[in-house]
Write a protein that holds these residues in place. Structure first.
Motif, PDB file in Angstrom:
ATOM      1  N   UNK A  13       0.842  -1.206   0.000  1.00  0.00           N
ATOM      2  CA  UNK A  13       0.000   0.000   0.000  1.00  0.00           C
ATOM      3  C   UNK A  13       0.874   1.252   0.000  1.00  0.00           C
ATOM      4  N   UNK A  14       1.914   1.238   0.832  1.00  0.00           N
ATOM      5  CA  UNK A  14       2.776   2.415   0.902  1.00  0.00           C
ATOM      6  C   UNK A  14       3.558   2.599  -0.395  1.00  0.00           C
ATOM      7  N   UNK A  15       4.056   1.493  -0.952  1.00  0.00           N
ATOM      8  CA  UNK A  15       4.797   1.570  -2.215  1.00  0.00           C
ATOM      9  C   UNK A  15       3.898   2.176  -3.290  1.00  0.00           C
ATOM     10  N   UNK A  16       2.650   1.744  -3.336  1.00  0.00           N
ATOM     11  CA  UNK A  16       1.728   2.301  -4.324  1.00  0.00           C
ATOM     12  C   UNK A  16       1.537   3.804  -4.095  1.00  0.00           C
ATOM     13  N   UNK A  17       1.406   4.191  -2.827  1.00  0.00           N
ATOM     14  CA  UNK A  17       1.241   5.612  -2.513  1.00  0.00           C
ATOM     15  C   UNK A  17       2.443   6.423  -2.955  1.00  0.00           C
ATOM     16  N   UNK A  18       3.627   5.864  -2.756  1.00  0.00           N
ATOM     17  CA  UNK A  18       4.851   6.589  -3.137  1.00  0.00           C
ATOM     18  C   UNK A  18       4.977   6.704  -4.652  1.00  0.00           C
ATOM     19  N   UNK A 251       6.090  -1.134  18.967  1.00  0.00           N
ATOM     20  CA  UNK A 251       6.844  -1.233  17.702  1.00  0.00           C
ATOM     21  C   UNK A 251       8.059  -0.308  17.770  1.00  0.00           C
ATOM     22  N   UNK A 252       7.833   0.906  18.284  1.00  0.00           N
ATOM     23  CA  UNK A 252       8.932   1.881  18.375  1.00  0.00           C
ATOM     24  C   UNK A 252      10.067   1.335  19.235  1.00  0.00           C
ATOM     25  N   UNK A 253       9.701   0.671  20.348  1.00  0.00           N
ATOM     26  CA  UNK A 253      10.734   0.097  21.226  1.00  0.00           C
ATOM     27  C   UNK A 253      11.546  -0.959  20.487  1.00  0.00           C
ATOM     28  N   UNK A 254      10.850  -1.774  19.682  1.00  0.00           N
ATOM     29  CA  UNK A 254      11.548  -2.861  18.962  1.00  0.00           C
ATOM     30  C   UNK A 254      12.464  -2.313  17.872  1.00  0.00           C
ATOM     31  N   UNK A 255      12.131  -1.120  17.370  1.00  0.00           N
ATOM     32  CA  UNK A 255      12.900  -0.566  16.239  1.00  0.00           C
ATOM     33  C   UNK A 255      13.759   0.629  16.655  1.00  0.00           C
ATOM     34  N   UNK A 256      13.826   0.904  17.955  1.00  0.00           N
ATOM     35  CA  UNK A 256      14.439   2.162  18.410  1.00  0.00           C
ATOM     36  C   UNK A 256      15.891   2.327  17.960  1.00  0.00           C
ATOM     37  N   UNK A 257      16.626   1.215  17.901  1.00  0.00           N
ATOM     38  CA  UNK A 257      18.050   1.321  17.556  1.00  0.00           C
ATOM     39  C   UNK A 257      18.276   1.638  16.088  1.00  0.00           C
ATOM     40  N   UNK A 258      17.240   1.471  15.261  1.00  0.00           N
ATOM     41  CA  UNK A 258      17.449   1.678  13.817  1.00  0.00           C
ATOM     42  C   UNK A 258      16.567   2.794  13.253  1.00  0.00           C
ATOM     43  N   UNK A 259      15.824   3.488  14.109  1.00  0.00           N
ATOM     44  CA  UNK A 259      14.846   4.449  13.606  1.00  0.00           C
ATOM     45  C   UNK A 259      15.130   5.868  14.087  1.00  0.00           C
ATOM     46  N   UNK A 260      15.109   6.820  13.145  1.00  0.00           N
ATOM     47  CA  UNK A 260      15.244   8.241  13.514  1.00  0.00           C
ATOM     48  C   UNK A 260      13.878   8.904  13.625  1.00  0.00           C
ATOM     49  N   UNK A 261      12.989   8.525  12.684  1.00  0.00           N
ATOM     50  CA  UNK A 261      11.646   9.116  12.647  1.00  0.00           C
ATOM     51  C   UNK A 261      10.616   8.000  12.733  1.00  0.00           C
ATOM     52  N   UNK A 262       9.569   8.228  13.500  1.00  0.00           N
ATOM     53  CA  UNK A 262       8.531   7.204  13.621  1.00  0.00           C
ATOM     54  C   UNK A 262       7.186   7.859  13.333  1.00  0.00           C
ATOM     55  N   UNK A 263       6.493   7.328  12.348  1.00  0.00           N
ATOM     56  CA  UNK A 263       5.199   7.896  11.964  1.00  0.00           C
ATOM     57  C   UNK A 263       4.093   7.086  12.618  1.00  0.00           C
ATOM     58  N   UNK A 298      -0.840   9.291   1.965  1.00  0.00           N
ATOM     59  CA  UNK A 298       0.250   8.936   2.882  1.00  0.00           C
ATOM     60  C   UNK A 298       1.596   9.015   2.158  1.00  0.00           C
ATOM     61  N   UNK A 299       1.625   8.576   0.900  1.00  0.00           N
ATOM     62  CA  UNK A 299       2.859   8.681   0.110  1.00  0.00           C
ATOM     63  C   UNK A 299       3.326  10.130   0.062  1.00  0.00           C
ATOM     64  N   UNK A 300       2.392  11.034  -0.214  1.00  0.00           N
ATOM     65  CA  UNK A 300       2.708  12.473  -0.272  1.00  0.00           C
ATOM     66  C   UNK A 300       3.224  12.960   1.080  1.00  0.00           C
ATOM     67  N   UNK A 301       2.512  12.593   2.169  1.00  0.00           N
ATOM     68  CA  UNK A 301       2.923  13.066   3.507  1.00  0.00           C
ATOM     69  C   UNK A 301       4.345  12.612   3.822  1.00  0.00           C
ATOM     70  N   UNK A 302       4.636  11.346   3.504  1.00  0.00           N
ATOM     71  CA  UNK A 302       5.973  10.815   3.805  1.00  0.00           C
ATOM     72  C   UNK A 302       7.033  11.596   3.023  1.00  0.00           C
ATOM     73  N   UNK A 303       6.757  11.834   1.745  1.00  0.00           N
ATOM     74  CA  UNK A 303       7.728  12.576   0.930  1.00  0.00           C
ATOM     75  C   UNK A 303       7.894  13.995   1.458  1.00  0.00           C
ATOM     76  N   UNK A 304       6.791  14.607   1.877  1.00  0.00           N
ATOM     77  CA  UNK A 304       6.871  15.970   2.424  1.00  0.00           C
ATOM     78  C   UNK A 304       7.677  16.001   3.715  1.00  0.00           C
TER      79      UNK A 304
END
Ligand code: GDP
Length: 312
Positions: A13-18, A251-263, A298-304
Protein backbone atom coordinates in the motif's frame (compact mmCIF):
# COMPACT_ATOMS: atom_id res chain seq x y z
CA UNK A 1 16.89 7.48 -4.06
CA UNK A 2 14.72 5.99 -1.33
CA UNK A 3 15.21 2.48 0.02
CA UNK A 4 12.30 0.63 1.58
CA UNK A 5 12.30 -2.44 3.80
CA UNK A 6 9.12 -4.33 3.03
CA UNK A 7 6.83 -7.19 3.91
CA UNK A 8 3.67 -7.77 1.86
CA UNK A 9 0.29 -6.07 2.21
CA UNK A 10 1.06 -2.97 4.31
CA UNK A 11 4.27 -2.30 2.40
CA UNK A 12 2.51 -2.70 -0.96
CA UNK A 13 0.00 0.00 0.00
CA UNK A 14 2.78 2.41 0.90
CA UNK A 15 4.80 1.57 -2.22
CA UNK A 16 1.73 2.30 -4.32
CA UNK A 17 1.24 5.61 -2.51
CA UNK A 18 4.85 6.59 -3.14
CA UNK A 19 4.85 5.69 -6.83
CA UNK A 20 1.74 7.80 -7.30
CA UNK A 21 3.78 10.76 -6.06
CA UNK A 22 7.36 10.12 -7.16
CA UNK A 23 9.34 8.43 -9.93
CA UNK A 24 9.42 4.70 -9.19
CA UNK A 25 12.88 4.44 -10.78
CA UNK A 26 14.19 6.14 -7.63
CA UNK A 27 12.94 3.40 -5.32
CA UNK A 28 14.76 0.30 -4.08
CA UNK A 29 12.56 -2.17 -2.23
CA UNK A 30 14.29 -4.77 -0.04
CA UNK A 31 11.80 -7.55 0.60
CA UNK A 32 11.34 -10.19 3.24
CA UNK A 33 11.90 -13.73 1.96
CA UNK A 34 11.30 -15.52 5.26
CA UNK A 35 7.75 -16.24 4.06
CA UNK A 36 9.01 -18.04 0.94
CA UNK A 37 7.68 -21.54 0.50
CA UNK A 38 8.15 -24.47 -1.85
CA UNK A 39 4.96 -25.99 -3.21
CA UNK A 40 4.57 -28.36 -6.20
CA UNK A 41 8.33 -28.04 -6.70
CA UNK A 42 7.99 -24.27 -7.19
CA UNK A 43 9.78 -21.52 -5.29
CA UNK A 44 7.16 -19.01 -4.14
CA UNK A 45 8.14 -15.58 -2.75
CA UNK A 46 4.88 -14.01 -1.55
CA UNK A 47 6.24 -10.68 -0.31
CA UNK A 48 8.46 -10.14 -3.35
CA UNK A 49 5.55 -10.92 -5.67
CA UNK A 50 3.12 -8.65 -3.85
CA UNK A 51 5.59 -5.80 -4.31
CA UNK A 52 6.34 -6.68 -7.96
CA UNK A 53 2.63 -6.96 -8.80
CA UNK A 54 1.95 -3.64 -7.06
CA UNK A 55 4.70 -1.89 -9.00
CA UNK A 56 3.46 -3.50 -12.24
CA UNK A 57 -0.08 -2.33 -11.39
CA UNK A 58 -1.41 -5.87 -11.64
CA UNK A 59 -2.00 -6.68 -7.98
CA UNK A 60 -5.39 -7.48 -6.54
CA UNK A 61 -6.21 -4.79 -3.96
CA UNK A 62 -9.43 -6.55 -2.90
CA UNK A 63 -7.74 -9.79 -1.89
CA UNK A 64 -4.47 -8.11 -0.91
CA UNK A 65 -2.43 -10.77 -2.76
CA UNK A 66 -2.11 -12.27 -6.21
CA UNK A 67 -2.86 -10.94 -9.67
CA UNK A 68 -5.98 -8.91 -10.38
CA UNK A 69 -8.60 -10.93 -12.28
CA UNK A 70 -6.57 -14.13 -12.08
CA UNK A 71 -8.23 -17.52 -12.63
CA UNK A 72 -7.53 -20.69 -10.64
CA UNK A 73 -7.88 -23.50 -13.21
CA UNK A 74 -4.45 -24.94 -12.54
CA UNK A 75 -5.11 -25.11 -8.80
CA UNK A 76 -8.49 -26.80 -9.40
CA UNK A 77 -6.77 -29.44 -11.50
CA UNK A 78 -4.07 -29.95 -8.88
CA UNK A 79 -6.83 -30.52 -6.32
CA UNK A 80 -8.30 -33.27 -8.52
CA UNK A 81 -4.92 -34.93 -8.60
CA UNK A 82 -4.99 -35.02 -4.80
CA UNK A 83 -2.74 -32.07 -3.95
CA UNK A 84 -3.42 -29.68 -1.09
CA UNK A 85 -4.51 -26.29 -2.42
CA UNK A 86 -4.81 -24.13 0.68
CA UNK A 87 -2.19 -21.72 -0.67
CA UNK A 88 -4.18 -19.95 -3.36
CA UNK A 89 -2.08 -19.62 -6.50
CA UNK A 90 -3.79 -18.15 -9.54
CA UNK A 91 -2.85 -19.15 -13.08
CA UNK A 92 -0.88 -16.00 -13.93
CA UNK A 93 0.71 -16.08 -10.50
CA UNK A 94 1.72 -19.71 -11.17
CA UNK A 95 3.67 -18.54 -14.23
CA UNK A 96 5.70 -16.20 -11.99
CA UNK A 97 6.62 -19.11 -9.72
CA UNK A 98 7.46 -21.37 -12.67
CA UNK A 99 9.76 -18.74 -14.18
CA UNK A 100 11.49 -18.01 -10.86
CA UNK A 101 11.98 -21.74 -10.22
CA UNK A 102 13.39 -22.39 -13.69
CA UNK A 103 15.80 -19.48 -13.31
CA UNK A 104 16.98 -20.89 -9.98
CA UNK A 105 17.42 -24.33 -11.57
CA UNK A 106 19.60 -22.73 -14.25
CA UNK A 107 21.87 -21.65 -11.46
CA UNK A 108 20.72 -18.06 -11.13
CA UNK A 109 20.48 -16.53 -7.67
CA UNK A 110 17.12 -15.55 -6.19
CA UNK A 111 18.01 -11.88 -6.78
CA UNK A 112 18.75 -12.59 -10.46
CA UNK A 113 15.52 -14.56 -10.86
CA UNK A 114 13.56 -11.69 -9.31
CA UNK A 115 15.30 -9.19 -11.54
CA UNK A 116 14.27 -11.19 -14.58
CA UNK A 117 10.64 -11.09 -13.39
CA UNK A 118 10.97 -7.39 -12.64
CA UNK A 119 12.18 -6.44 -16.09
CA UNK A 120 9.63 -8.67 -17.86
CA UNK A 121 6.84 -7.00 -15.87
CA UNK A 122 8.14 -3.55 -16.82
CA UNK A 123 8.90 -2.54 -13.24
CA UNK A 124 11.35 0.35 -12.98
CA UNK A 125 11.97 0.26 -9.23
CA UNK A 126 14.69 -2.03 -7.95
CA UNK A 127 13.31 -5.02 -6.06
CA UNK A 128 15.81 -7.00 -4.00
CA UNK A 129 15.39 -10.04 -1.78
CA UNK A 130 16.88 -9.47 1.67
CA UNK A 131 19.12 -12.47 0.95
CA UNK A 132 19.81 -15.07 -1.70
CA UNK A 133 20.17 -17.63 1.07
CA UNK A 134 17.16 -19.59 2.35
CA UNK A 135 15.50 -18.27 5.51
CA UNK A 136 12.29 -19.82 6.78
CA UNK A 137 10.04 -18.18 9.36
CA UNK A 138 8.71 -20.84 11.73
CA UNK A 139 5.83 -20.32 14.16
CA UNK A 140 5.75 -22.63 17.16
CA UNK A 141 2.22 -23.39 18.35
CA UNK A 142 0.72 -25.95 20.77
CA UNK A 143 -0.23 -27.90 17.62
CA UNK A 144 3.24 -28.00 16.20
CA UNK A 145 6.10 -26.10 14.65
CA UNK A 146 4.63 -24.55 11.50
CA UNK A 147 5.98 -22.84 8.40
CA UNK A 148 4.75 -19.23 8.50
CA UNK A 149 2.41 -19.91 5.56
CA UNK A 150 0.93 -22.95 7.32
CA UNK A 151 0.22 -20.74 10.33
CA UNK A 152 -0.95 -17.75 8.29
CA UNK A 153 -2.84 -19.18 5.32
CA UNK A 154 -3.60 -22.84 6.07
CA UNK A 155 -4.62 -22.30 9.71
CA UNK A 156 -5.90 -18.74 9.19
CA UNK A 157 -3.60 -17.52 12.02
CA UNK A 158 -5.97 -19.02 14.61
CA UNK A 159 -3.32 -20.98 16.48
CA UNK A 160 -1.87 -19.76 19.77
CA UNK A 161 1.70 -18.56 19.14
CA UNK A 162 4.32 -19.79 21.59
CA UNK A 163 7.36 -18.48 19.74
CA UNK A 164 8.78 -17.53 16.36
CA UNK A 165 12.17 -18.29 14.87
CA UNK A 166 13.93 -17.84 11.54
CA UNK A 167 15.52 -21.04 10.28
CA UNK A 168 18.76 -20.34 8.41
CA UNK A 169 19.05 -16.71 9.49
CA UNK A 170 22.53 -17.16 10.98
CA UNK A 171 23.90 -18.27 7.61
CA UNK A 172 22.03 -15.72 5.52
CA UNK A 173 24.09 -13.00 3.88
CA UNK A 174 22.49 -9.86 2.45
CA UNK A 175 21.78 -10.05 -1.28
CA UNK A 176 24.14 -8.00 -3.47
CA UNK A 177 23.21 -4.33 -3.33
CA UNK A 178 21.22 -4.50 -0.09
CA UNK A 179 23.79 -2.95 2.23
CA UNK A 180 24.87 -0.39 -0.39
CA UNK A 181 21.24 0.63 -0.94
CA UNK A 182 20.80 1.31 2.78
CA UNK A 183 24.10 3.15 3.10
CA UNK A 184 23.84 5.20 -0.09
CA UNK A 185 20.16 6.20 -0.14
CA UNK A 186 18.85 9.63 0.69
CA UNK A 187 16.26 8.06 2.97
CA UNK A 188 15.32 4.63 4.26
CA UNK A 189 11.73 3.69 5.07
CA UNK A 190 10.69 0.74 7.20
CA UNK A 191 7.25 0.08 5.74
CA UNK A 192 4.14 -0.57 7.83
CA UNK A 193 4.85 -4.30 7.89
CA UNK A 194 4.57 -7.01 10.47
CA UNK A 195 7.44 -6.09 12.83
CA UNK A 196 8.07 -9.71 13.83
CA UNK A 197 7.66 -11.82 10.69
CA UNK A 198 8.23 -9.26 7.92
CA UNK A 199 10.76 -6.76 9.28
CA UNK A 200 12.19 -9.30 11.76
CA UNK A 201 13.84 -11.57 9.17
CA UNK A 202 15.20 -8.61 7.18
CA UNK A 203 16.73 -7.07 10.31
CA UNK A 204 18.12 -10.48 11.25
CA UNK A 205 20.26 -10.83 8.12
CA UNK A 206 23.92 -10.22 8.89
CA UNK A 207 24.85 -6.57 8.55
CA UNK A 208 21.44 -5.09 7.77
CA UNK A 209 20.72 -3.81 11.28
CA UNK A 210 24.21 -2.35 11.46
CA UNK A 211 23.82 -0.67 8.06
CA UNK A 212 20.61 0.99 9.27
CA UNK A 213 22.46 2.27 12.34
CA UNK A 214 25.45 3.42 10.30
CA UNK A 215 23.73 5.06 7.34
CA UNK A 216 23.78 8.84 7.11
CA UNK A 217 20.30 8.70 5.58
CA UNK A 218 17.33 9.34 7.85
CA UNK A 219 15.56 6.10 8.71
CA UNK A 220 11.82 6.41 9.02
CA UNK A 221 9.39 3.74 10.22
CA UNK A 222 5.62 3.78 9.82
CA UNK A 223 3.72 2.00 12.56
CA UNK A 224 1.71 -1.02 11.41
CA UNK A 225 -0.21 -0.87 14.69
CA UNK A 226 -3.03 1.63 14.95
CA UNK A 227 -5.18 2.02 18.07
CA UNK A 228 -3.60 -0.99 19.77
CA UNK A 229 -4.25 -3.44 16.91
CA UNK A 230 -2.79 -4.28 13.51
CA UNK A 231 -4.62 -2.81 10.52
CA UNK A 232 -4.61 -6.38 9.13
CA UNK A 233 -3.06 -9.75 9.88
CA UNK A 234 -1.63 -11.41 12.98
CA UNK A 235 1.03 -8.90 14.11
CA UNK A 236 -0.60 -8.65 17.56
CA UNK A 237 -0.23 -12.40 18.20
CA UNK A 238 3.38 -12.47 17.07
CA UNK A 239 4.32 -9.32 19.01
CA UNK A 240 2.69 -10.70 22.17
CA UNK A 241 4.67 -13.94 21.75
CA UNK A 242 7.85 -11.84 21.69
CA UNK A 243 6.75 -10.10 24.89
CA UNK A 244 6.28 -6.80 23.06
CA UNK A 245 3.48 -4.41 23.91
CA UNK A 246 0.94 -4.42 21.05
CA UNK A 247 0.97 -0.70 20.31
CA UNK A 248 2.85 1.90 18.32
CA UNK A 249 5.04 2.33 21.37
CA UNK A 250 5.78 -1.40 21.37
CA UNK A 251 6.84 -1.23 17.70
CA UNK A 252 8.93 1.88 18.38
CA UNK A 253 10.73 0.10 21.23
CA UNK A 254 11.55 -2.86 18.96
CA UNK A 255 12.90 -0.57 16.24
CA UNK A 256 14.44 2.16 18.41
CA UNK A 257 18.05 1.32 17.56
CA UNK A 258 17.45 1.68 13.82
CA UNK A 259 14.85 4.45 13.61
CA UNK A 260 15.24 8.24 13.51
CA UNK A 261 11.65 9.12 12.65
CA UNK A 262 8.53 7.20 13.62
CA UNK A 263 5.20 7.90 11.96
CA UNK A 264 2.15 7.07 14.05
CA UNK A 265 -1.53 7.42 13.35
CA UNK A 266 -3.55 10.34 14.71
CA UNK A 267 -5.43 7.77 16.81
CA UNK A 268 -2.20 7.05 18.69
CA UNK A 269 -1.28 10.68 19.22
CA UNK A 270 -1.15 10.27 23.01
CA UNK A 271 1.79 7.87 22.61
CA UNK A 272 3.98 10.52 20.98
CA UNK A 273 5.67 11.74 24.21
CA UNK A 274 6.57 8.20 25.32
CA UNK A 275 8.02 7.41 21.88
CA UNK A 276 10.00 10.67 21.90
CA UNK A 277 11.67 9.66 25.16
CA UNK A 278 13.19 6.71 23.25
CA UNK A 279 15.15 9.30 21.28
CA UNK A 280 12.97 8.96 18.18
CA UNK A 281 11.33 11.91 16.46
CA UNK A 282 7.58 11.29 16.21
CA UNK A 283 5.33 12.42 13.39
CA UNK A 284 1.57 12.09 13.55
CA UNK A 285 -0.67 11.70 10.51
CA UNK A 286 -3.47 9.55 9.08
CA UNK A 287 -1.80 6.22 8.27
CA UNK A 288 -4.67 3.86 7.48
CA UNK A 289 -4.86 3.25 3.74
CA UNK A 290 -8.17 1.85 2.55
CA UNK A 291 -8.12 3.05 -1.06
CA UNK A 292 -5.90 4.58 -3.73
CA UNK A 293 -6.54 8.11 -2.48
CA UNK A 294 -5.41 7.19 1.06
CA UNK A 295 -2.31 5.52 -0.30
CA UNK A 296 -1.45 8.56 -2.40
CA UNK A 297 -2.06 10.87 0.57
CA UNK A 298 0.25 8.94 2.88
CA UNK A 299 2.86 8.68 0.11
CA UNK A 300 2.71 12.47 -0.27
CA UNK A 301 2.92 13.07 3.51
CA UNK A 302 5.97 10.81 3.81
CA UNK A 303 7.73 12.58 0.93
CA UNK A 304 6.87 15.97 2.42
CA UNK A 305 8.20 14.94 5.83
CA UNK A 306 11.45 13.71 4.29
CA UNK A 307 11.75 16.90 2.30
CA UNK A 308 11.17 19.21 5.23
CA UNK A 309 13.36 17.24 7.63
CA UNK A 310 16.26 16.41 5.36
CA UNK A 311 15.89 18.49 2.23
CA UNK A 312 15.37 15.41 0.06
P1 GDP B 1 1.26 -9.85 7.76
O1 GDP B 1 0.03 -9.58 6.93
O2 GDP B 1 1.06 -9.66 9.22
O3 GDP B 1 1.99 -11.08 7.37
O4 GDP B 1 2.31 -8.69 7.48
P2 GDP B 1 2.71 -7.76 6.28
O5 GDP B 1 4.05 -7.28 6.65
O6 GDP B 1 2.52 -8.37 4.97
O7 GDP B 1 1.73 -6.53 6.33
C1 GDP B 1 0.72 -6.39 7.25
C2 GDP B 1 1.11 -5.35 8.29
O8 GDP B 1 0.90 -4.07 7.72
C3 GDP B 1 0.23 -5.51 9.47
O9 GDP B 1 0.94 -5.46 10.67
C4 GDP B 1 -0.75 -4.34 9.34
O10 GDP B 1 -1.18 -3.82 10.55
C5 GDP B 1 0.04 -3.32 8.54
N1 GDP B 1 -0.84 -2.54 7.67
C6 GDP B 1 -1.64 -3.00 6.69
N2 GDP B 1 -2.33 -1.98 6.13
C7 GDP B 1 -1.94 -0.85 6.77
C8 GDP B 1 -2.32 0.52 6.65
O11 GDP B 1 -3.15 0.91 5.81
N3 GDP B 1 -1.72 1.40 7.50
C9 GDP B 1 -0.81 1.02 8.45
N4 GDP B 1 -0.28 1.94 9.24
N5 GDP B 1 -0.45 -0.28 8.59
C10 GDP B 1 -1.00 -1.20 7.77
Amino acid sequence: VITLLAGGTGAAKLVDGLVQETDSAGLTVICNTGDDINLYGLHISPDIDTILYTLARMNDWEKGWGVKGDSFFCLESLKRFGYETWFRIGDRDMATHIHRTLELRRGRTLAEAIDSLRSALGVKARVLPMSNDPVETRVVTPNGDLHFQEFFVREGWKEVVDSVYFRGIDDARPAPGVIAAILESQAVILCPSNPVTSLGPILGVLGIREALRDTCAPVMAISPIVGGAPVSGPAHKLMAAKGWEVSSLGVAKALRDVTDFFVIDTRDQEMAPAISTLGIKVLVTETVMTNGEDRKKLGRSILDILKSEQGI
